[in-house]
Every structure is written in structure tokens, then in C-alpha cells.
Design a protein around this motif. Sequence first.
Motif, short mmCIF file in Angstrom:
data_model
loop_
_atom_site.label_atom_id
_atom_site.label_comp_id
_atom_site.label_asym_id
_atom_site.label_seq_id
_atom_site.Cartn_x
_atom_site.Cartn_y
_atom_site.Cartn_z
N UNK A 21 38.97 43.96 47.86
CA UNK A 21 37.73 43.62 46.81
C UNK A 21 37.94 42.70 46.51
N UNK A 22 39.17 41.72 45.63
CA UNK A 22 39.00 40.64 45.24
C UNK A 22 38.65 39.45 46.43
N UNK A 23 38.79 39.47 47.15
CA UNK A 23 38.61 38.35 48.56
C UNK A 23 36.61 38.92 48.44
N UNK A 24 36.21 39.81 48.81
CA UNK A 24 34.62 40.23 48.33
C UNK A 24 34.35 39.72 47.52
N UNK A 25 34.69 40.39 46.16
CA UNK A 25 33.85 40.34 45.26
C UNK A 25 34.35 39.58 44.08
#
Length: 108
Positions: A21-25
Motif C-alpha cells: 500500500x505504501x509503495x502504491x499510494x
Amino acid sequence: MTSQENELMTIIAQLAPQFHRLTIDTLFGQVWQDDTLSLRERSLITVSALIALNRTEQLPGHLQRAFDNGLTNKELSAVMTHLAFYAGWPVTASAIERLDEVNNSRGN
């Protein structure tokens, strides 16, 4: 994203959902989309950092992204040559090998 990057993101999503999620968002959503720097500039910075830190396993996807963001083979080669004097000869040689692999996969 390349097919290899997509496969890696699938694995990351399964094994480390919060990291995914951190990578994408955050990374690709906020950082890469901030218009203070162009995508071309971000690619140049990212490729340079990966080379300097000897993170050549991450280079193929980012080299492809650099091409997609408008960098040329000549420019990437010049960056690598420049970094040889600041980051080291062996890491630059490894980066040039990754550039050759990406060029071959692109049909160049």
C-alpha cells in the motif's frame, strides 16, 4: 510496469500488504506524481541512486521506466560513465550490463 515488476508487486501484496500500500499510494501515488520534478528527472535521479547504492537488481524496471519517461540510451550511458568516478567502477560496469539487458529486451 514490466511483467517482472507486476509479479514482484503481487508477491509484495501477499507477503507485506502494508508495504505494498505504501509503495502504491505514497511512492508511486504521491512522490512520483508530485509535479515539482518531471517524470524524466525522477527517473534520472532514481537510476543514479540505484547505481550509486549498488542496487542493480532494481535497475531493469527503472531503466525501462527511464526510457518510457524520455531518457535516451546515450543519456543513460553518459550518466553511468559519470557515476563511475563517483560511485565506483564495478557498480557502473554492473549497471551497464543491466542497460544492455534492457536494450536487448526492447529490441535495441
